[in-house]
Design an enzyme around this catalytic site. Structure first.
Site, PDB file in Angstrom:
ATOM      1  CG  ASN A  87      -1.301  -2.139  -3.624  1.00  0.00           C
ATOM      2  OD1 ASN A  87      -2.150  -1.315  -3.940  1.00  0.00           O
ATOM      3  ND2 ASN A  87      -1.237  -2.653  -2.409  1.00  0.00           N
ATOM      4  CB  CYS A 104      -1.577   9.494 -41.172  1.00  0.00           C
ATOM      5  SG  CYS A 104      -2.258  10.086 -42.732  1.00  0.00           S
ATOM      6  CB  CYS A 157      -5.412   6.074 -38.634  1.00  0.00           C
ATOM      7  SG  CYS A 157      -6.815   6.108 -39.786  1.00  0.00           S
ATOM      8  CB  CYS A 177      -8.626  13.724 -40.554  1.00  0.00           C
ATOM      9  SG  CYS A 177      -7.602  12.317 -40.038  1.00  0.00           S
ATOM     10  CB  CYS A 218      -0.911  -0.003   1.213  1.00  0.00           C
ATOM     11  SG  CYS A 218      -2.001   1.433   1.295  1.00  0.00           S
ATOM     12  CB  CYS A 225       4.265  10.854 -40.766  1.00  0.00           C
ATOM     13  SG  CYS A 225       5.681  10.175 -41.663  1.00  0.00           S
ATOM     14  CB  CYS A 265       7.809   3.886 -36.836  1.00  0.00           C
ATOM     15  SG  CYS A 265       6.920   5.339 -37.459  1.00  0.00           S
TER      16      CYS A 265
END
Length: 494
Positions: free
Chosen positions: A294, A443, A480, A440, A230, A447, A473
């Site tokens: 925990n 990407c 996306c 859009c 804890c 990049c 990569c």
């Protein structure tokens, strides 16, 4: 139809998961609307399909469920007809998987337990959970002292539309007296003899660990869990201060074993670099199993007006424990490390840390856990999540042809290898799907600003990849928002 999964995910994410949801009583066909939406929310599509009485039951309906939706008081009601119309027929199999599993010699009807926390801290709460289908409870940690708690003691971390990415608490062990807690355990074992009770304990010296272990066994516990972890205990030599010290772990484990013949678990702290070291010490001292992880030491949500951190206790706060979905990858890493350790590879592990759905649970089991413990998800959604956890896990096992949940334990471990053993001789290029791309440009941005400048946008706002610059990569695939970029061809590097 290309964006069905996105729409379903977004719409179910808007659902408030109401108590006694009015959409149920509003449905003229008597469908359990709220339960169907909840199953979709928790990735149990097969479970949602089972709750339908017919295919496309909403056809021709005026959707009074949407009119009654409490979400409409905020913006607009959940588009329930859209959700239900997108539930397809599910593949049926003749396999009914066995969800039961033996853990440290104790039979469990399924792998799902409440973890040691406020969700399992008195008789009434645990009895309700047992009635709903939880296999057992790690009862909230019991000591020989009663802590003086702070108020408030909880806070949540938000991100965009998700109000509960992570969770922080500064709560300590049980605030019930020792006598009250022993009474709860006795009554639970009397009324639920087939359910498994793990008694979590915390002593301040060896004599206390031994005494507590004896008392827990006498009260009817099936397993004892030593809380060595804890992160917010008040007092030296308590909680995670113990878990980072292998010598203390060994001493207190041995002291616990002296007080009981029951299986003993050592609950490990993630506030350490190598969990295997104290885990090995616990096992060498007699621990029959391990529990991990925990909560993680954390500071959260500094108010830039008052400069108080959360939870704000009269303008002050303290380092507390971080939990919730965000800690799952960290928990899996520690489970992996212990499972790959030669001295621990066969030691039973009860896993926890960010388990919200059956899929999370299956991942923990695939990394080698045999039972699972849940807290933060119950605090947010309630004990009722057990329905989709057990049903979703059963549906998954059936789909893959598994007859028992034990068949998936450890299945992912061979696929996690040292960094030097990962294939570095090939490259996997991303594949772009123009039929679903909305242009859009996310990407392209990622990049260029965070990758290798391998993308450009054409006149139709479609990404064009330069293979001479692309290193595979796949950051573009990760960011996306429409799933229009997938893994493509893997080729040998030139």
């Amino acid at each position: 139809m290309a964006y069905e999964e996105i729409k379903i995910k977004n719409e179910t994410g808007r659902c408030l998961l109401c108590q006694d949801a009015p959409c149920n009583s509003a449905c003229p066909k008597g469908l359990p609307v709220a339960e169907i939406v909840r199953s979709l929310r928790f990735e149990n599509e097969a479970g949602a399909a089972k709750k339908l009485k017919e295919i496309n039951p909403c056809e021709g309906c005026s959707a009074p469920c949407m009119e009654s939706c409490i979400r409409s008081k905020i913006d607009t009601g959940i588009d329930i007809p859209m959700l239900i119309s997108n539930i397809g027929e599910q593949e049926q199999t003749d396999i009914t998987p066995d969800l039961s599993i033996d853990f440290c010699g104790v039979h469990c009807e399924n792998p799902f337990f409440l973890s040691s926390s406020v969700v399992g801290s008195d008789y009434e709460m645990v009895a309700k959970a047992f009635d709903l289908g939880w296999a057992g409870v790690a009862f909230k940690t019991i000591g020989l002292f009663t802590p003086n708690e702070a108020s408030p003691r909880f806070a949540a971390l938000e991100k965009e539309s998700n109000p509960f990415v992570g969770f922080k608490n500064i709560e300590q062990i049980s605030d019930h007296t020792l006598e009250e807690n022993l009474g709860y355990l006795r009554e639970l074992k009397k009324n639920y003899p087939t359910k498994v009770i793990i008694a979590s304990i915390m002593g301040q010296n060896e004599d206390e660990w031994t005494k507590l272990a004896t008392l827990m066994e006498e009260a009817g516990a099936d397993i004892i869990e030593c809380n060595f972890s804890c992160p917010q205990m008040v007092g030296e030599g308590l909680g995670s201060d113990v878990g980072t010290d292998p010598d203390l772990v060994a001493r207190y484990t041995a002291a616990t074993k002296r007080g009981t013949k029951l299986p003993v678990l050592a609950k490990m702290t993630p506030n350490i670099t190598k969990m295997e070291i104290p885990a090995e010490a616990a096992v060498a001292a007699g621990a029959d199993g391990l529990a991990a992880i925990n909560t993680i030491k954390s500071v959260m949500n500094v108010d830039l007006g008052s400069f108080a951190s959360a939870p704000d206790v009269a303008g002050k706060s303290a380092v507390g424990g971080y939990s919730g979905k965000a800690v799952k990858p960290i928990a899996l890493r520690f489970i992996h490390d212990m499972r790959k350790d030669a001295k621990l590879e066969n030691v039973p592990i009860s896993g926890m840390g960010g388990i919200e759905t059956w899929r999370d649970a299956a991942e923990f089991m695939a990394l080698g856990c045999e039972t699972l413990q849940v807290t933060t998800s119950v605090m947010q959604y309630g004990y009722r999540i057990i329905e989709d956890m057990t049903d979703g896990l059963s549906n998954y096992l059936s789909r893959i042809g598994a007859k028992s949940v034990s068949e998936i334990v450890g299945k992912a471990l061979p696929n996690l290898v040292p960094a030097e053993d990962v294939d570095r001789s090939t490259i996997e290029y991303p594949k772009f799907h123009r039929d679903t791309c909305v242009g859009c440009g996310r990407c392209y941005i990622s990049c260029f600003d965070g990758g290798h400048q391998a993308l450009r946008m054409d006149e139709q706002r479609q990404p064009i990849m330069d293979p001479k610059k692309c290193v595979g990569c796949q950051l573009c695939k990760v960011v996306c928002p429409t799933g229009s970029i997938t893994a493509g061809t893997r080729v040998t590097k030139k």
